[in-house]
Design an enzyme around this catalytic site. Sequence first.
Site, PDB file in Angstrom:
ATOM      1  N   LEU A  14      49.257  33.052  44.017  1.00  0.00           N
ATOM      2  CA  LEU A  14      48.875  31.983  43.080  1.00  0.00           C
ATOM      3  C   LEU A  14      47.352  31.981  42.994  1.00  0.00           C
ATOM      4  CD1 LEU A  14      49.587  29.583  41.290  1.00  0.00           C
ATOM      5  CD2 LEU A  14      49.627  28.151  43.333  1.00  0.00           C
ATOM      6  N   HIS A  15      46.792  32.802  42.102  1.00  0.00           N
ATOM      7  CA  HIS A  15      45.334  32.927  42.038  1.00  0.00           C
ATOM      8  C   HIS A  15      44.740  31.943  41.033  1.00  0.00           C
ATOM      9  CE1 HIS A  15      45.576  35.518  38.411  1.00  0.00           C
ATOM     10  NE2 HIS A  15      46.703  35.900  38.960  1.00  0.00           N
ATOM     11  N   ALA A  16      43.439  32.056  40.795  1.00  0.00           N
ATOM     12  CA  ALA A  16      42.678  31.004  40.100  1.00  0.00           C
ATOM     13  C   ALA A  16      43.217  30.665  38.714  1.00  0.00           C
ATOM     14  CB  ALA A  16      41.209  31.415  40.005  1.00  0.00           C
ATOM     15  N   ALA A  19      46.743  28.996  38.799  1.00  0.00           N
ATOM     16  CA  ALA A  19      46.598  27.683  39.450  1.00  0.00           C
ATOM     17  C   ALA A  19      46.038  26.670  38.451  1.00  0.00           C
ATOM     18  CB  ALA A  19      45.682  27.788  40.669  1.00  0.00           C
TER      19      ALA A  19
END
Lengths: 91, 136
Positions: A14-16, A19
Amino acid sequence: MEERVVRIRHPFGLHARPAADFYRKTREFRSRITVRNMSRRSSVELPVSLLNLLQLGAAQGHQVLIRAEGDDEREAVAALAALLDQLTAEE
Amino acid sequence: MVGILIVAHSERLARGVKEFAEQATHGQVPIVAVGGAVDGSLGISTEAIRDGLRRVAGNDGVLVLVDFTSAALSVEAVLEDEPAMRVVISNAPLVEGAYFAAVEASVGATLEETAAAALRGRDLVKVPSDRPVRYQ
């Protein structure tokens, strides 16, 4: 109370960017929404915020719990679980 | 919507931060990047800051994110001649602050809320504590 667990499939977790998309969606609901990474011992259930989502450390294969409590909890969990699954799908 | 001004000593650094924040918000937030001296070397141009502020300023104010103190001082100097502008200069780390601020602004936050979101960038833990640490 309504809850669902989503398995993160994307290799980057769940990266930037996902997210941010997930957080923006949570703002559409009135229910109290919390998240927890079931796959990390140190993770506790936290109110959803952009910071807390990044602090989940949700990597590929991890199970993320989404929980909502309020008058739109069913719609919230259904929409957020579907979105998280889609955002963190394998490429 | 709140606008965001990125001020860094390198034009490429400022542009990269802008690109990152724009991708996280699908280009919904006005973001302007200003960086480097007039001759293209590393530095700060007050003229570029003035121009950037005017380009990004709307009715809801501007949050300025900077890389170092001298960038903040240059923005303050420009603001002395722009008393009507609603501007907050953030103490947040540049990359995290721009990202948090842009996402908050994109959901319709006020300048104060956007500024508070940017400061949360200081609390971001990048290496979870239960990950094994390896020493070479």
